[in-house]
Scaffold this motif. Structure first.
Motif, PDB file in Angstrom:
ATOM      1  N   LEU A 245       0.854  -1.184   0.000  1.00 36.52           N
ATOM      2  CA  LEU A 245       0.000   0.000   0.000  1.00 36.52           C
ATOM      3  C   LEU A 245       0.893   1.238   0.000  1.00 36.52           C
ATOM      4  N   LEU A 246       0.690   2.095  -0.997  1.00 31.41           N
ATOM      5  CA  LEU A 246       1.490   3.306  -1.154  1.00 31.41           C
ATOM      6  C   LEU A 246       0.586   4.508  -0.913  1.00 31.41           C
ATOM      7  N   THR A 247       1.000   5.410  -0.047  1.00 25.24           N
ATOM      8  CA  THR A 247       0.165   6.571   0.272  1.00 25.24           C
ATOM      9  C   THR A 247       0.969   7.860   0.254  1.00 25.24           C
ATOM     10  N   TRP A 248       0.266   8.941  -0.081  1.00 23.47           N
ATOM     11  CA  TRP A 248       0.843  10.287  -0.063  1.00 23.47           C
ATOM     12  C   TRP A 248      -0.221  11.251   0.463  1.00 23.47           C
ATOM     13  N   GLY A 249       0.179  12.164   1.343  1.00 28.91           N
ATOM     14  CA  GLY A 249      -0.720  13.192   1.824  1.00 28.91           C
ATOM     15  C   GLY A 249      -1.524  12.776   3.042  1.00 28.91           C
ATOM     16  N   GLU A 250      -2.430  13.673   3.420  1.00 31.62           N
ATOM     17  CA  GLU A 250      -3.270  13.458   4.588  1.00 31.62           C
ATOM     18  C   GLU A 250      -4.501  12.639   4.206  1.00 31.62           C
ATOM     19  N   PRO A 251      -4.811  11.564   4.955  1.00 31.02           N
ATOM     20  CA  PRO A 251      -6.001  10.754   4.638  1.00 31.02           C
ATOM     21  C   PRO A 251      -7.259  11.612   4.566  1.00 31.02           C
ATOM     22  N   SER A 252      -8.086  11.316   3.571  1.00 33.40           N
ATOM     23  CA  SER A 252      -9.319  12.077   3.364  1.00 33.40           C
ATOM     24  C   SER A 252     -10.384  11.152   2.789  1.00 33.40           C
ATOM     25  N   THR A 253     -11.609  11.333   3.242  1.00 31.54           N
ATOM     26  CA  THR A 253     -12.734  10.567   2.690  1.00 31.54           C
ATOM     27  C   THR A 253     -13.457  11.349   1.600  1.00 31.54           C
ATOM     28  N   THR A 254     -13.030  12.583   1.354  1.00 34.04           N
ATOM     29  CA  THR A 254     -13.712  13.414   0.348  1.00 34.04           C
ATOM     30  C   THR A 254     -12.823  13.782  -0.833  1.00 34.04           C
ATOM     31  N   ASP A 255     -11.532  13.909  -0.617  1.00 32.75           N
ATOM     32  CA  ASP A 255     -10.609  14.315  -1.681  1.00 32.75           C
ATOM     33  C   ASP A 255      -9.505  13.275  -1.787  1.00 32.75           C
ATOM     34  N   PHE A 256      -9.585  12.438  -2.804  1.00 32.77           N
ATOM     35  CA  PHE A 256      -8.661  11.310  -2.860  1.00 32.77           C
ATOM     36  C   PHE A 256      -8.536  10.746  -4.272  1.00 32.77           C
ATOM     37  N   VAL A 257      -7.465   9.989  -4.466  1.00 35.97           N
ATOM     38  CA  VAL A 257      -7.260   9.139  -5.634  1.00 35.97           C
ATOM     39  C   VAL A 257      -6.893   7.771  -5.085  1.00 35.97           C
ATOM     40  N   ARG A 258      -7.654   6.745  -5.460  1.00 35.84           N
ATOM     41  CA  ARG A 258      -7.394   5.392  -4.976  1.00 35.84           C
ATOM     42  C   ARG A 258      -7.422   4.414  -6.144  1.00 35.84           C
ATOM     43  N   GLY A 259      -6.601   3.367  -6.028  1.00 31.63           N
ATOM     44  CA  GLY A 259      -6.638   2.331  -7.053  1.00 31.63           C
ATOM     45  C   GLY A 259      -5.269   1.730  -7.297  1.00 31.63           C
ATOM     46  N   PRO A 260      -5.132   0.970  -8.376  1.00 28.44           N
ATOM     47  CA  PRO A 260      -3.845   0.329  -8.681  1.00 28.44           C
ATOM     48  C   PRO A 260      -2.776   1.352  -9.050  1.00 28.44           C
ATOM     49  N   ALA A 261      -1.566   1.142  -8.549  1.00 29.38           N
ATOM     50  CA  ALA A 261      -0.449   2.038  -8.880  1.00 29.38           C
ATOM     51  C   ALA A 261      -0.191   2.057 -10.379  1.00 29.38           C
ATOM     52  N   GLN A 262      -0.340   0.901 -11.020  1.00 32.52           N
ATOM     53  CA  GLN A 262      -0.083   0.854 -12.459  1.00 32.52           C
ATOM     54  C   GLN A 262      -1.058   1.745 -13.219  1.00 32.52           C
ATOM     55  N   ASP A 263      -2.331   1.746 -12.816  1.00 33.78           N
ATOM     56  CA  ASP A 263      -3.306   2.600 -13.479  1.00 33.78           C
ATOM     57  C   ASP A 263      -2.974   4.073 -13.270  1.00 33.78           C
ATOM     58  N   PHE A 264      -2.564   4.433 -12.060  1.00 34.12           N
ATOM     59  CA  PHE A 264      -2.188   5.819 -11.788  1.00 34.12           C
ATOM     60  C   PHE A 264      -1.016   6.233 -12.664  1.00 34.12           C
ATOM     61  N   CYS A 265      -0.023   5.364 -12.779  1.00 32.94           N
ATOM     62  CA  CYS A 265       1.142   5.680 -13.608  1.00 32.94           C
ATOM     63  C   CYS A 265       0.761   5.815 -15.073  1.00 32.94           C
ATOM     64  N   LEU A 266      -0.179   5.000 -15.538  1.00 32.50           N
ATOM     65  CA  LEU A 266      -0.645   5.096 -16.923  1.00 32.50           C
ATOM     66  C   LEU A 266      -1.295   6.452 -17.187  1.00 32.50           C
ATOM     67  N   VAL A 267      -1.984   6.982 -16.197  1.00 35.79           N
ATOM     68  CA  VAL A 267      -2.659   8.275 -16.380  1.00 35.79           C
ATOM     69  C   VAL A 267      -1.662   9.429 -16.326  1.00 35.79           C
ATOM     70  N   VAL A 268      -0.772   9.436 -15.334  1.00 34.54           N
ATOM     71  CA  VAL A 268       0.135  10.590 -15.193  1.00 34.54           C
ATOM     72  C   VAL A 268       1.197  10.623 -16.288  1.00 34.54           C
ATOM     73  N   THR A 269       1.461   9.475 -16.936  1.00 35.40           N
ATOM     74  CA  THR A 269       2.360   9.468 -18.100  1.00 35.40           C
ATOM     75  C   THR A 269       1.581   9.620 -19.399  1.00 35.40           C
ATOM     76  N   GLN A 270       0.271   9.833 -19.281  1.00 38.06           N
ATOM     77  CA  GLN A 270      -0.632  10.076 -20.418  1.00 38.06           C
ATOM     78  C   GLN A 270      -0.664   8.905 -21.400  1.00 38.06           C
ATOM     79  N   ARG A 271      -0.674   7.704 -20.848  1.00 35.44           N
ATOM     80  CA  ARG A 271      -0.861   6.508 -21.686  1.00 35.44           C
ATOM     81  C   ARG A 271      -2.281   5.986 -21.613  1.00 35.44           C
ATOM     82  N   ARG A 272      -3.086   6.460 -20.676  1.00 33.16           N
ATOM     83  CA  ARG A 272      -4.492   6.086 -20.567  1.00 33.16           C
ATOM     84  C   ARG A 272      -5.313   7.289 -20.125  1.00 33.16           C
TER      85      ARG A 272
END
Length: 266
Positions: free
Chosen positions: A198-225
Motif C-alpha cells: 500500500l502506497l500513500t501520499w498526503g493526509e487521509p481524506s474521505t472526500t478528496d482522494f485518488v485510490r486504485g492500482p499504482a499501475q493505473d495511476f502511472c498510466l494516467v500521469v504518463t498520459q498513456r491512458r
C-alpha cells in the motif's frame, strides 16, 4: 539512490527483453502513440539515454550538444525526426544492442553519484535521484506503447512506486505548467503497488482522494491512458481536475488520450 538505480536498470532490461522478441513487422508497425513504431520508441529512448550519459560523464559536451538540439527544435524540427536521423543506419536488433551500450553505463554512472548531485538537462538541473527517476518514468512510458502495440498485458514492476511518486509530486506543476491556479486541497493518494504493497501520499481524506492500482495511476500521469479506462476512484473536484490533465514529464503542456483511445489491453 541504489534502489532507484536498480529499478531503472530492471526497467531497461525488461524492455530490452521484450524487444528481443520483436519481428521485423512489429518493429515498423505504428503504435497508438502518435503512430510511433517500436523502432521509434527505442530510438527516442536511446537518443536521450545517450545524452543523459553525456550529462553525467562530460557536462561541457552535453551543454554544447543540448544547445544544438534546442536550436534545431526551435527551427521546427521534431525530436522524433532527429532521433530517426541519428539511428537510421540501425535495424531494430542493432538499435537495441546500441541502446544497451548506453543505458548500462548510464545506470552505473548514476549509481556512483551522491543522490543530491546536480545534473544538467534540457530544462532546470536535477538531482541525480530525480534524474534517474525521470529516466525510469520515460522508459516505462515508452515501453507501454510497445506492450500496447503487441496487445499484451503488462505485469506490474517495482519501478511503479518511483513513477507514482513522481506523478504525485508533480501535482502542482501540472497546473502551473498550463498557467492554471493549483486547486486545493491536494488529494490524498492511496495506491496498491506491486505485491500488494500500500502506497500513500498526503493526509487521509474521505472526500478528496485518488485510490486504485499504482499501475493505473502511472498510466494516467504518463498520459498513456484516460482515467475513465482505469480502475482509479476519484473523490473531490481537485482530484478530477488533476487527472484530467495530469502530466508528470517536463515540457510544454500536452493532452493525454481521449476516452476512446489507448484502452487497457489484456
Amino acid at each position: 539512490m541504489r534502489d532507484t538505480c536498480q529499478a531503472l536498470l530492471d526497467e531497461y532490461r525488461s524492455l530490452d527483453a521484450l524487444c528481443t522478441a520483436l519481428d521485423p513487422r512489429h518493429w515498423r508497425a505504428a503504435s497508438a502513440f502518435y503512430g510511433w513504431s517500436a523502432w521509434d520508441e527505442i530510438a527516442h529512448l536511446c537518443y536521450f539515454d545517450e545524452t543523459a550519459l553525456q550529462s553525467v560523464s562530460d557536462p561541457a559536451a552535453f551543454a554544447k550538444a543540448a544547445r544544438v538540439l534546442l536550436e534545431r527544435t526551435d527551427r521546427g524540427e521534431e525530436v522524433s525526426a532527429i532521433a530517426r536521423e541519428r539511428f537510421a543506419h540501425l535495424d531494430g536488433p542493432a538499435l537495441t544492442a546500441f541502446w544497451r551500450s548506453r543505458y548500462e553505463p548510464l545506470v552505473q554512472a548514476l549509481c556512483a553519484l551522491d543522490p543530491k548531485a546536480r545534473l544538467s538537462w534540457y530544462g532546470p538541473a536535477m538531482s541525480a535521484r530525480s534524474f534517474a527517476t525521470a529516466r525510469l518514468m520515460e522508459t516505462w512510458a515508452h515501453g507501454q506503447d510497445i506492450w500496447d502495440l503487441l496487445c499484451r498485458p503488462r505485469p506490474p514492476g517495482p519501478g511503479l512506486r518511483h513513477i507514482a511518486h513522481l506523478g504525485v509530486t508533480t501535482y502542482g506543476w501540472t497546473f502551473v505548467n498550463r498557467g492554471l491556479p493549483v486547486p486545493a486541497p491536494v488529494p490524498f493518494v492511496e495506491l496498491q503497488g506491486p505485491g500488494g504493497a500500500l502506497l500513500t501520499w498526503g493526509e487521509p481524506s474521505t472526500t478528496d482522494f485518488v485510490r486504485g492500482p499504482a499501475q493505473d495511476f502511472c498510466l494516467v500521469v504518463t498520459q498513456r491512458r484516460h482515467v475513465d479506462h482505469t480502475a482509479l476512484q476519484l473523490g473531490g473536484e481537485s482530484a478530477h481536475q488533476w487527472l484530467a490533465i495530469a502530466q508528470c514529464f517536463a515540457g510544454t503542456p500536452v493532452d493525454g488520450p481521449p476516452p476512446d483511445q489507448r484502452h487497457l489491453t489484456g
